[in-house]
Motif scaffolding. Structure first.
Motif, PDB file in Angstrom:
ATOM      1  N   SER A 177       0.863  -1.185   0.000  1.00  0.00           N
ATOM      2  CA  SER A 177       0.000   0.000   0.000  1.00  0.00           C
ATOM      3  C   SER A 177       0.901   1.238   0.000  1.00  0.00           C
ATOM      4  CB  SER A 177      -0.879  -0.036   1.255  1.00  0.00           C
ATOM      5  OG  SER A 177      -1.507   1.197   1.426  1.00  0.00           O
ATOM      6  N   VAL A 178       0.963   1.899  -1.158  1.00  0.00           N
ATOM      7  CA  VAL A 178       1.865   3.060  -1.310  1.00  0.00           C
ATOM      8  C   VAL A 178       1.127   4.174  -2.052  1.00  0.00           C
ATOM      9  CG1 VAL A 178       3.991   3.865  -2.441  1.00  0.00           C
ATOM     10  CG2 VAL A 178       3.976   1.658  -1.282  1.00  0.00           C
ATOM     11  N   ASP A 179       1.191   5.356  -1.523  1.00  0.00           N
ATOM     12  CA  ASP A 179       0.541   6.530  -2.141  1.00  0.00           C
ATOM     13  C   ASP A 179      -0.930   6.248  -2.467  1.00  0.00           C
ATOM     14  OD1 ASP A 179       2.989   7.733  -1.959  1.00  0.00           O
ATOM     15  OD2 ASP A 179       3.462   7.604  -4.099  1.00  0.00           O
ATOM     16  N   GLY A 180      -1.621   5.570  -1.596  1.00  0.00           N
ATOM     17  CA  GLY A 180      -3.048   5.323  -1.784  1.00  0.00           C
ATOM     18  C   GLY A 180      -3.374   4.251  -2.814  1.00  0.00           C
ATOM     19  N   GLN A 181      -2.370   3.546  -3.305  1.00  0.00           N
ATOM     20  CA  GLN A 181      -2.612   2.475  -4.277  1.00  0.00           C
ATOM     21  C   GLN A 181      -2.047   1.161  -3.767  1.00  0.00           C
ATOM     22  OE1 GLN A 181      -2.377   3.285  -8.531  1.00  0.00           O
ATOM     23  NE2 GLN A 181      -0.834   4.815  -8.038  1.00  0.00           N
ATOM     24  N   LEU A 182      -2.576   0.046  -4.298  1.00  0.00           N
ATOM     25  CA  LEU A 182      -1.984  -1.259  -4.000  1.00  0.00           C
ATOM     26  C   LEU A 182      -1.180  -1.688  -5.217  1.00  0.00           C
ATOM     27  CD1 LEU A 182      -4.962  -3.110  -2.234  1.00  0.00           C
ATOM     28  CD2 LEU A 182      -2.954  -2.014  -1.181  1.00  0.00           C
ATOM     29  N   VAL A 183       0.124  -1.845  -5.031  1.00  0.00           N
ATOM     30  CA  VAL A 183       1.008  -2.155  -6.170  1.00  0.00           C
ATOM     31  C   VAL A 183       1.885  -3.354  -5.821  1.00  0.00           C
ATOM     32  CG1 VAL A 183       1.082   0.199  -7.098  1.00  0.00           C
ATOM     33  CG2 VAL A 183       2.703  -0.473  -5.317  1.00  0.00           C
ATOM     34  N   PRO A 184       2.355  -4.083  -6.857  1.00  0.00           N
ATOM     35  CA  PRO A 184       3.151  -5.288  -6.562  1.00  0.00           C
ATOM     36  C   PRO A 184       4.474  -4.965  -5.868  1.00  0.00           C
ATOM     37  CG  PRO A 184       2.469  -5.244  -8.886  1.00  0.00           C
ATOM     38  CD  PRO A 184       2.118  -3.915  -8.300  1.00  0.00           C
ATOM     39  N   ILE A 185       4.819  -5.773  -4.886  1.00  0.00           N
ATOM     40  CA  ILE A 185       6.147  -5.793  -4.276  1.00  0.00           C
ATOM     41  C   ILE A 185       6.593  -7.235  -4.357  1.00  0.00           C
ATOM     42  CG2 ILE A 185       5.095  -5.919  -1.954  1.00  0.00           C
ATOM     43  CD1 ILE A 185       8.359  -4.183  -2.365  1.00  0.00           C
ATOM     44  N   PRO A 186       7.802  -7.617  -4.733  1.00  0.00           N
ATOM     45  CA  PRO A 186       8.916  -6.801  -5.198  1.00  0.00           C
ATOM     46  C   PRO A 186       8.529  -5.824  -6.306  1.00  0.00           C
ATOM     47  CG  PRO A 186       9.532  -9.135  -5.100  1.00  0.00           C
ATOM     48  CD  PRO A 186       8.095  -9.052  -4.775  1.00  0.00           C
ATOM     49  N   ILE A 187       9.231  -4.676  -6.288  1.00  0.00           N
ATOM     50  CA  ILE A 187       8.991  -3.666  -7.310  1.00  0.00           C
ATOM     51  C   ILE A 187       9.259  -4.281  -8.681  1.00  0.00           C
ATOM     52  CG2 ILE A 187       9.886  -1.498  -8.273  1.00  0.00           C
ATOM     53  CD1 ILE A 187      10.537  -0.625  -5.384  1.00  0.00           C
ATOM     54  N   ASN A 188       8.270  -4.153  -9.588  1.00  0.00           N
ATOM     55  CA  ASN A 188       8.461  -4.659 -10.955  1.00  0.00           C
ATOM     56  C   ASN A 188       7.961  -3.606 -11.948  1.00  0.00           C
ATOM     57  OD1 ASN A 188       5.689  -4.856 -11.122  1.00  0.00           O
ATOM     58  ND2 ASN A 188       5.624  -7.093 -11.102  1.00  0.00           N
ATOM     59  N   LEU A 189       7.876  -3.984 -13.201  1.00  0.00           N
ATOM     60  CA  LEU A 189       7.462  -3.043 -14.250  1.00  0.00           C
ATOM     61  C   LEU A 189       6.082  -2.444 -13.939  1.00  0.00           C
ATOM     62  CD1 LEU A 189       8.015  -1.846 -17.055  1.00  0.00           C
ATOM     63  CD2 LEU A 189       7.065  -3.933 -18.058  1.00  0.00           C
ATOM     64  N   ASP A 190       5.151  -3.300 -13.520  1.00  0.00           N
ATOM     65  CA  ASP A 190       3.798  -2.811 -13.227  1.00  0.00           C
ATOM     66  C   ASP A 190       3.789  -1.862 -12.026  1.00  0.00           C
ATOM     67  OD1 ASP A 190       2.514  -4.138 -15.297  1.00  0.00           O
ATOM     68  OD2 ASP A 190       2.406  -5.998 -14.144  1.00  0.00           O
ATOM     69  N   THR A 191       4.673  -2.112 -11.075  1.00  0.00           N
ATOM     70  CA  THR A 191       4.718  -1.247  -9.888  1.00  0.00           C
ATOM     71  C   THR A 191       5.020   0.187 -10.294  1.00  0.00           C
ATOM     72  OG1 THR A 191       5.675  -3.128  -8.690  1.00  0.00           O
ATOM     73  CG2 THR A 191       5.724  -0.986  -7.580  1.00  0.00           C
ATOM     74  N   ILE A 192       6.067   0.362 -11.077  1.00  0.00           N
ATOM     75  CA  ILE A 192       6.442   1.750 -11.395  1.00  0.00           C
ATOM     76  C   ILE A 192       5.485   2.375 -12.414  1.00  0.00           C
ATOM     77  CG2 ILE A 192       8.858   1.762 -10.679  1.00  0.00           C
ATOM     78  CD1 ILE A 192       9.559   1.233 -13.625  1.00  0.00           C
ATOM     79  N   ASN A 193       4.976   1.559 -13.335  1.00  0.00           N
ATOM     80  CA  ASN A 193       4.011   2.118 -14.292  1.00  0.00           C
ATOM     81  C   ASN A 193       2.759   2.614 -13.571  1.00  0.00           C
ATOM     82  OD1 ASN A 193       5.488   1.998 -16.630  1.00  0.00           O
ATOM     83  ND2 ASN A 193       4.764  -0.055 -17.209  1.00  0.00           N
ATOM     84  N   LYS A 194       2.288   1.830 -12.603  1.00  0.00           N
ATOM     85  CA  LYS A 194       1.070   2.196 -11.880  1.00  0.00           C
ATOM     86  C   LYS A 194       1.328   3.410 -10.972  1.00  0.00           C
ATOM     87  CE  LYS A 194      -2.776  -0.024  -9.517  1.00  0.00           C
ATOM     88  NZ  LYS A 194      -3.276  -1.142  -8.753  1.00  0.00           N
TER      89      LYS A 194
END
Ligand code: FAD
Ligand code: UDP
Length: 391
Positions: free
Chosen positions: A114-131
């Motif tokens: 949960s980062v900046d109000g969004q749920l993003v994949p960890i480990p950080i991957n391509l989708d994490t930074i794109n989102k």
């Protein structure tokens, strides 16, 4: 009963009257005393019993399995009492060994942060930074992006160095700094690089937490697997017992110790820090609670992560159980704390352990290593081989 006893006795000659084993006629009641019925102790107990040795395994808790213990809660949902345990290994030997005691259910673990109000994949991957940044980079561009934001460091010594050199300060702050400070009570700059190096950075879309060859959960749970490991007739299990209560009364030839190493030596060189956790278990009257097996909270709340067990276990149930992990300074020892000053203290205990005849120190607490379950089994099998060679 008396008649049959007399009949049995009348068939005996003076020389073949059986003697009750006692300390006076036999030096040892068991060949091995094993302290701790977690992965480390149970694997060694099983191997030794299989060789015909007699084994007493004691645990001060009221169950076997150590920290990997699982059980059904009052609602009938299978939970991990001491937090989420996901089995993964690259060791064929370890996987094949454990496969003697359990069938498996294929399971690949996934985690959202949960980062900046969004749920993003960890480990950080391509989708994490794109989102996170509203971009549409390709893998190649993501690699360039990381290169442009990473801060080159001459030496990678600490956990901060690992992340900042790879993905720069901003992503370090968003995903790692807060989580680590909560989890360890230390800044990543105070922790060995090996801690955060557990979490890779990816430029592809692979969102699995682990990439090991073998990833699976015991089909009927960890505890059932431990029951099968310890079911050998040469193994006696004693629960609710600190080994110090019985060690004098029940002499054993040798000992395998899997508890905290500093405690074994009465803290002679001071206390080794072990990080602890408080687990808050909850059951919800809904079939699904959250959109991923684990959600990490690097920057909000006092807890680090929330786990929903049914994803891990595959159990179908109309309710669902979750656990929050609240890191603690004191309490049951769960994590050795990898940093140079602790390693120095451990070295002193290790030197003492190496010269303590008849006692083998094995496992995450006794060798002060941030080991996963499979590494504990690998270490236990290696120590067993040493013992077997000597015998
Ligand atoms: P333990 O399981 O700690 O067993 C030691 C036992 O010794 C305990 O049961 C204790 O009660 C007993 N004992 C200690 N002192 C005494 C005494 N004086 N007398 C009698 N008994 C005593 N690993 C993974 O591979 N995947 C994961 O997903 C994973 N998740 C984890 C999540 C959490 C929250 C934690 C804390 C750990 C996780 N691990 C995971 C690591 C895993 O728990 C350990 O690698 C493994 O369980 C360690 O096994 P062990 O037998 O060495 O120690
Ligand atoms: N970590 C982090 N942010 C995350 C996940 C992990 O900062 O979202 C760091 C943190 O220091 C953590 C370490 O990486 O203790 C190892 O994480 P892992 O998930 O392997 O921890 P474990 O499951 O052993 O508690």
């Amino acid at each position: 009963l008396i008649d049959s006893a007399i009949a049995a006795k009348s068939n005996m000659t003076a020389t073949n009257i059986p003697q009750a084993p006692s300390i006076t006629t036999r030096d040892f009641v068991f060949d091995y005393l094993i302290v701790g019925a977690g992965f480390s102790g149970s694997a060694i107990a099983e191997r030794l019993a299989n060789d015909g040795k007699t084994v007493l395994i004691v645990d001060k808790r009221n169950h076997i399995g150590g920290n990997a213990y699982d059980c059904y809660d009052e609602h009938g949902v299978l939970i991990h009492k001491y937090g989420p345990h996901i089995f993964h290994t690259n060791s064929r030997e370890v996987f094949e060994y454990l496969s003697r005691f359990t069938q498996w259910r294929a399971y690949e673990h996934r985690v959202l942060a949960s980062v900046d109000g969004q749920l993003v994949p960890i480990p950080i991957n391509l989708d994490t930074i794109n989102k996170l940044y509203g971009m549409n980079l390709t893998s190649f561009q993501a690699a360039e992006f990381f290169n442009s934001i990473g801060e080159p460091r001459e030496y990678i010594r600490t956990s901060e160095d690992v992340v900042v050199s790879k993905v720069g300060r901003e992503l370090y702050e968003k995903f790692f700094r807060g989580y680590t400070r909560k989890q360890w009570g230390l800044d990543p700059s105070e922790l060995d690089k090996s801690v955060i190096a557990r979490i890779p950075t990816r430029t592809n879309r692979d969102d699995r937490y682990f990439t090991d060859i073998y990833q699976a959960m015991p089909r009927h749970g960890f505890t059932r697997m431990f029951e099968n490991m310890l079911a050998h007739p040469n193994i006696k299990v004693m629960l609710n017992t600190d080994y110090r209560e019985i060690v004098k009364a029940i002499p054993c030839r040798e000992m395998v110790y899997t508890g905290p190493v500093d405690e074994f030596f009465d803290f002679r060189y001071g206390k080794l820090p072990y990080r602890s956790l408080d687990f808050k278990h909850e059951t919800h009257h809904t079939s699904v609670f959250q959109p991923a097996p684990v959600i990490n909270y690097p920057n909000e709340h006092l807890y680090t992560r929330v786990t929903e067990f049914k994803y891990l276990t595959g159990q179908e149930h109309h309710k669902t159980s979750i656990v929050y992990e609240f890191p603690q300074e004191s309490g049951d020892p769960y994590y050795p704390v990898p940093r140079p000053e602790n390693q120095e203290i451990y070295k002193q205990y290790k030197a003492l352990a190496d010269t303590t005849a008849g006692v083998y120190f094995v496992g995450r607490l006794a060798t002060y290593k941030y080991y996963n379950m499979d590494q504990c089994v690998a270490q236990a099998l290696a120590v067993y081989k040493q013992i077997a060679l000597k015998a």
